[in-house]
Design a protein around this motif. Structure first.
Motif, PDB file in Angstrom:
ATOM      1  N   SER A 122       6.054  45.286 -45.328  1.00  0.00           N
ATOM      2  CA  SER A 122       6.093  45.632 -46.746  1.00  0.00           C
ATOM      3  C   SER A 122       7.410  46.275 -47.150  1.00  0.00           C
ATOM      4  CB  SER A 122       4.926  46.563 -47.079  1.00  0.00           C
ATOM      5  OG  SER A 122       5.002  47.007 -48.408  1.00  0.00           O
ATOM      6  N   GLY A 123       7.870  47.262 -46.363  1.00  0.00           N
ATOM      7  CA  GLY A 123       9.107  47.951 -46.702  1.00  0.00           C
ATOM      8  C   GLY A 123      10.320  47.038 -46.685  1.00  0.00           C
ATOM      9  N   ASP A 124      10.378  46.167 -45.668  1.00  0.00           N
ATOM     10  CA  ASP A 124      11.502  45.239 -45.569  1.00  0.00           C
ATOM     11  C   ASP A 124      11.493  44.231 -46.711  1.00  0.00           C
ATOM     12  OD1 ASP A 124      12.456  46.460 -43.292  1.00  0.00           O
ATOM     13  OD2 ASP A 124      11.335  45.165 -41.931  1.00  0.00           O
ATOM     14  N   ARG A 125      10.318  43.790 -47.101  1.00  0.00           N
ATOM     15  CA  ARG A 125      10.236  42.850 -48.225  1.00  0.00           C
ATOM     16  C   ARG A 125      10.766  43.497 -49.502  1.00  0.00           C
ATOM     17  NH1 ARG A 125       5.514  38.491 -48.591  1.00  0.00           N
ATOM     18  NH2 ARG A 125       6.694  38.189 -50.507  1.00  0.00           N
ATOM     19  N   LYS A 126      10.380  44.737 -49.712  1.00  0.00           N
ATOM     20  CA  LYS A 126      10.832  45.427 -50.925  1.00  0.00           C
ATOM     21  C   LYS A 126      12.351  45.597 -50.912  1.00  0.00           C
ATOM     22  CE  LYS A 126       9.799  49.788 -51.634  1.00  0.00           C
ATOM     23  NZ  LYS A 126       9.041  51.015 -51.980  1.00  0.00           N
ATOM     24  N   SER A 127      12.907  45.909 -49.729  1.00  0.00           N
ATOM     25  CA  SER A 127      14.358  46.041 -49.625  1.00  0.00           C
ATOM     26  C   SER A 127      15.055  44.716 -49.889  1.00  0.00           C
ATOM     27  CB  SER A 127      14.736  46.578 -48.235  1.00  0.00           C
ATOM     28  OG  SER A 127      14.194  47.862 -48.018  1.00  0.00           O
ATOM     29  N   CYS A 128      14.496  43.640 -49.369  1.00  0.00           N
ATOM     30  CA  CYS A 128      15.096  42.321 -49.582  1.00  0.00           C
ATOM     31  C   CYS A 128      15.091  41.936 -51.059  1.00  0.00           C
ATOM     32  CB  CYS A 128      14.359  41.267 -48.755  1.00  0.00           C
ATOM     33  SG  CYS A 128      14.679  41.344 -46.982  1.00  0.00           S
ATOM     34  N   SER A 129      14.051  42.354 -51.764  1.00  0.00           N
ATOM     35  CA  SER A 129      13.959  41.987 -53.179  1.00  0.00           C
ATOM     36  C   SER A 129      15.064  42.627 -54.015  1.00  0.00           C
ATOM     37  CB  SER A 129      12.597  42.389 -53.741  1.00  0.00           C
ATOM     38  OG  SER A 129      12.483  43.802 -53.843  1.00  0.00           O
ATOM     39  N   LEU A 130      15.768  43.621 -53.462  1.00  0.00           N
ATOM     40  CA  LEU A 130      16.832  44.310 -54.194  1.00  0.00           C
ATOM     41  C   LEU A 130      18.201  43.695 -53.951  1.00  0.00           C
ATOM     42  CD1 LEU A 130      15.774  48.010 -53.465  1.00  0.00           C
ATOM     43  CD2 LEU A 130      15.074  46.547 -55.360  1.00  0.00           C
ATOM     44  N   VAL A 131      18.274  42.683 -53.077  1.00  0.00           N
ATOM     45  CA  VAL A 131      19.575  42.134 -52.717  1.00  0.00           C
ATOM     46  C   VAL A 131      20.230  41.403 -53.883  1.00  0.00           C
ATOM     47  CG1 VAL A 131      20.728  40.428 -51.243  1.00  0.00           C
ATOM     48  CG2 VAL A 131      19.052  42.014 -50.255  1.00  0.00           C
ATOM     49  N   CYS A 132      19.486  40.526 -54.533  1.00  0.00           N
ATOM     50  CA  CYS A 132      20.043  39.750 -55.645  1.00  0.00           C
ATOM     51  C   CYS A 132      18.899  39.228 -56.507  1.00  0.00           C
ATOM     52  CB  CYS A 132      20.912  38.596 -55.132  1.00  0.00           C
ATOM     53  SG  CYS A 132      19.995  37.385 -54.156  1.00  0.00           S
ATOM     54  N   ARG A 133      19.251  38.623 -57.627  1.00  0.00           N
ATOM     55  CA  ARG A 133      18.226  38.156 -58.555  1.00  0.00           C
ATOM     56  C   ARG A 133      17.375  37.040 -57.960  1.00  0.00           C
ATOM     57  NH1 ARG A 133      22.475  39.814 -61.620  1.00  0.00           N
ATOM     58  NH2 ARG A 133      21.966  41.158 -63.414  1.00  0.00           N
ATOM     59  N   ARG A 134      18.004  36.178 -57.205  1.00  0.00           N
ATOM     60  CA  ARG A 134      17.238  35.077 -56.611  1.00  0.00           C
ATOM     61  C   ARG A 134      16.204  35.599 -55.609  1.00  0.00           C
ATOM     62  NH1 ARG A 134      18.727  31.193 -51.722  1.00  0.00           N
ATOM     63  NH2 ARG A 134      17.036  29.700 -51.938  1.00  0.00           N
ATOM     64  N   TRP A 135      16.634  36.525 -54.750  1.00  0.00           N
ATOM     65  CA  TRP A 135      15.694  37.084 -53.786  1.00  0.00           C
ATOM     66  C   TRP A 135      14.589  37.848 -54.496  1.00  0.00           C
ATOM     67  CZ3 TRP A 135      17.906  39.026 -48.524  1.00  0.00           C
ATOM     68  CH2 TRP A 135      18.695  38.020 -47.960  1.00  0.00           C
ATOM     69  N   PHE A 136      14.928  38.534 -55.550  1.00  0.00           N
ATOM     70  CA  PHE A 136      13.931  39.263 -56.338  1.00  0.00           C
ATOM     71  C   PHE A 136      12.870  38.301 -56.884  1.00  0.00           C
ATOM     72  CE2 PHE A 136      12.516  41.015 -60.449  1.00  0.00           C
ATOM     73  CZ  PHE A 136      12.077  42.261 -60.048  1.00  0.00           C
ATOM     74  N   ARG A 137      13.338  37.170 -57.419  1.00  0.00           N
ATOM     75  CA  ARG A 137      12.409  36.177 -57.984  1.00  0.00           C
ATOM     76  C   ARG A 137      11.554  35.526 -56.904  1.00  0.00           C
ATOM     77  NH1 ARG A 137      13.156  30.920 -57.975  1.00  0.00           N
ATOM     78  NH2 ARG A 137      15.402  31.137 -57.642  1.00  0.00           N
ATOM     79  N   VAL A 138      12.174  35.077 -55.804  1.00  0.00           N
ATOM     80  CA  VAL A 138      11.444  34.379 -54.745  1.00  0.00           C
ATOM     81  C   VAL A 138      10.445  35.312 -54.057  1.00  0.00           C
ATOM     82  CG1 VAL A 138      11.672  33.207 -52.522  1.00  0.00           C
ATOM     83  CG2 VAL A 138      13.267  32.703 -54.372  1.00  0.00           C
ATOM     84  N   GLU A 139      10.874  36.551 -53.816  1.00  0.00           N
ATOM     85  CA  GLU A 139       9.971  37.498 -53.165  1.00  0.00           C
ATOM     86  C   GLU A 139       8.737  37.757 -54.018  1.00  0.00           C
ATOM     87  OE1 GLU A 139       7.983  40.992 -51.897  1.00  0.00           O
ATOM     88  OE2 GLU A 139       9.060  40.867 -53.793  1.00  0.00           O
ATOM     89  N   GLY A 140       8.936  37.880 -55.330  1.00  0.00           N
ATOM     90  CA  GLY A 140       7.802  38.131 -56.210  1.00  0.00           C
ATOM     91  C   GLY A 140       6.852  36.957 -56.291  1.00  0.00           C
ATOM     92  N   GLN A 141       7.407  35.739 -56.372  1.00  0.00           N
ATOM     93  CA  GLN A 141       6.554  34.568 -56.536  1.00  0.00           C
ATOM     94  C   GLN A 141       5.900  34.126 -55.235  1.00  0.00           C
ATOM     95  OE1 GLN A 141       8.986  31.599 -58.483  1.00  0.00           O
ATOM     96  NE2 GLN A 141       8.531  32.438 -60.505  1.00  0.00           N
ATOM     97  N   SER A 142       6.344  34.677 -54.094  1.00  0.00           N
ATOM     98  CA  SER A 142       5.721  34.328 -52.811  1.00  0.00           C
ATOM     99  C   SER A 142       4.783  35.417 -52.318  1.00  0.00           C
ATOM    100  CB  SER A 142       6.809  34.087 -51.756  1.00  0.00           C
ATOM    101  OG  SER A 142       7.565  35.268 -51.524  1.00  0.00           O
TER     102      SER A 142
END
Length: 538
Positions: free
Chosen positions: A72-92
């Protein structure tokens, strides 16, 4: 990817400042969701000399698979990298756990715009806080029509009307768990009527059903034919679920914990119509041998837990043994009533050869029944003996000599001494783990000697007077099935122990003496205990 093809928006500054709707959980697959607390980084430049951005070439689907393998923590950190990662992480994201306080309602649109593929949702509120109400639940149901699992905890503002609206919008629900909620029979019946694919139902302290004998019956509804697991806990009149249970012909698991009322007649009605039961848990219920005789009609029964049911005797256990030949796991907490003993266990030994796990708490077996269990149940791999006045060195010696398949053994609050440990050193060739707790005549030297004799054997010794500890026969056995071993009533006095360290033979003393004074003894047990704790948490 998600339920919507639109790109999830980035939270506003006000959303980023608000952290009230996040809820932390230990489950790696259930995320901790909180608003953004830092600004998103810009897209990673791809044309900088000397750099190769291979990740940007990955399809969204591959990137989503990577995210799903992270905690969970790593996913949240990854979502902060860029807009694309933020979008993909949320939709997956398929699992979501939210702190369901009243102020969550204003955040629902932004949360579920980003996490638009959620299928498993937990809404948990602190008992001292005001929970979300019907309007918020309806909004969630409109945005999560593909929801398959819902967990509600202390959502006291939800009513029958809100649950009915939710059920109409989320007809694909397969699992519902609710605890300390205030809606009643009407809301529960709405779930059963509209969610025809429901497979698991768990209800604990449903406050809205308090009308005693006048409570409206629950079920059967359209879900009765699909239900496979029903668990009822701490219900004032859980018997109003009788119509549902009786008509759940495909029910495989039935768990009843601390529900008031006489259950014998209802168990008879259930067993006459629901014959495919494989697992039954009964704890602190008003059930007698008549109820056990009814359960014996379930010929496919494999797992049976009888916990603190004083009216059950050897006769009831004999009826189970006579007909339930496929029994694999048997847990009995006799509650020091001495109504189940050798007679019932001998019947199990003679007629249930597939027994793999046996847990006896507050039961007083002797070498007679233990010997037959060892001789006839060749697959017995896990054994726990807790709070028994009759389990001494002779009984442990019997187990050591005859339980050839035994892998994990737990002994707690029994009059066993170092002589019993000596017997284990020479028996049970497949033994890999031994737990000894609150057995005052077993010393650290005796346990260490056992470990030294059996180098691959993990030995856990605890002689402290800790109020509550588990006495599971295995980390992956009794505990995984939801059994907790309560503190044993009554402590064994030193005077009652038949043999002590002072009565050891000279030869045994000399064996123990070679380990006396070595500092690694405590370190060894502490390290093994920590490893065992880590394995349980994983």
């Amino acid at each position: 990817m998600g339920q919507s093809s639109s790109t999830a928006g980035i939270p506003s500054a006000s959303d980023r400042r608000d952290t009230n709707y996040s809820h932390r959980t230990k489950n790696r697959s259930t995320p901790v969701i909180s608003p953004m607390q830092v600004e998103l980084n810009p897209e990673i430049p791809r044309n900088v000399p000397g750099t190769c951005d291979y990740i940007s070439d990955l399809p969204d689907e591959c990137l989503a698979c990577i995210f799903q393998s992270l905690g969970s923590g790593d996913r949240k950190s990854c979502s902060l990298v860029c807009r694309r990662w933020f979008r993909v992480e949320g939709q997956s994201r398929h699992r979501l756990s939210l702190k369901a306080e009243s102020d969550l309602q204003s955040l629902i649109p932004s949360i579920f715009s980003r996490f638009d593929a959620v299928t498993k949702l937990a809404l948990k509120c602190d008992r001292r806080s005001v929970s979300i109400g019907d309007e918020a639940l309806v909004q969630i149901s409109l945005r999560c029509r593909n929801l398959t699992r819902l967990k509600l905890r202390a959502c006291r503002e939800l009513t029958d009307a809100g649950m009915e609206a939710f059920a109409k919008n989320c007809k694909g629900l397969k699992k519902l768990s609710c605890g300390s909620c205030m809606f009643g029979s009407k809301g529960m019946n709405a779930i059963l009527d509209h969610c025809s694919a429901l497979e698991e139902l768990s209800v604990k302290r449903l406050r809205g059903i308090t009308d005693g004998t006048a409570a409206k019956p629950i079920g059967p509804g359209a879900a009765a034919s699909s239900l496979k697991t029903i668990c009822l806990k701490e219900l004032y009149n859980g018997q109003c679920f009788g119509p549902l249970i009786v008509c759940a012909k495909n029910l495989r698991t039935l768990k009843l914990f601390r529900c008031s009322g006489d259950w014998d007649k209802l168990l008879e009605a259930i067993a006459n119509r629901v014959t495919a039961l494989v697992e039954v848990h009964l704890e602190k219920l008003q059930v007698s041998d008549l109820g056990l005789a009814a359960i014996s009609n379930c010929l496919d029964l494999e797992i049976l837990h009888l916990v603190k049911i004083p009216e059950c005797t050897n006769a009831g256990l004999v009826s189970i043994a006579d007909r339930c030949k496929l029994l694999r796991k048997l847990h009995i907490d006799g509650w020091k009533t001495n109504r189940i003993g050798d007679e019932g266990l001998i019947a199990i030994a003679k007629r249930c050869p597939n027994l793999q796990e046996l847990v006896l708490i507050g039961v007083n077996p002797t070498s007679l029944s233990l010997g037959l269990l060892a001789a006839n149940c060749q697959n017995l791999e896990r054994l726990a003996l807790c709070g028994s006045e009759t389990i001494g060195d002779a009984e442990i010696s019997c187990i050591a000599a005859k339980c050839m398949a035994l892998k994990k053994l737990c002994i707690k609050s029994c009059p066993v001494s170092d002589h019993g440990m000596e017997a284990l050193a020479n028996g049970c060739p497949n033994l890999v783990k031994v737990k000894v707790k609150k057995c005052r005549a077993v010393t650290s030297e005796g346990a260490e000697w056992l470990r030294a004799c059996r180098g691959s054997l993990a030995v856990n010794l605890d002689t402290g007077d800790v109020e509550h500890q588990d006495a599971s026969a295995s980390d992956g056995g009794a505990q995984e099935n939801g059994a907790e071993f309560p503190p044993v009533v009554g402590q064994v006095n030193a005077a009652d122990i038949p043999s002590s360290s002072h009565g050891r033979s000279t030869m045994f003393k000399s064996r123990l003496g070679i380990f006396a004074g070595r500092s690694f003894v405590a370190c060894t047990f502490r390290r093994w205990s920590n490893n065992s704790s880590n394995s349980r948490n994983n």
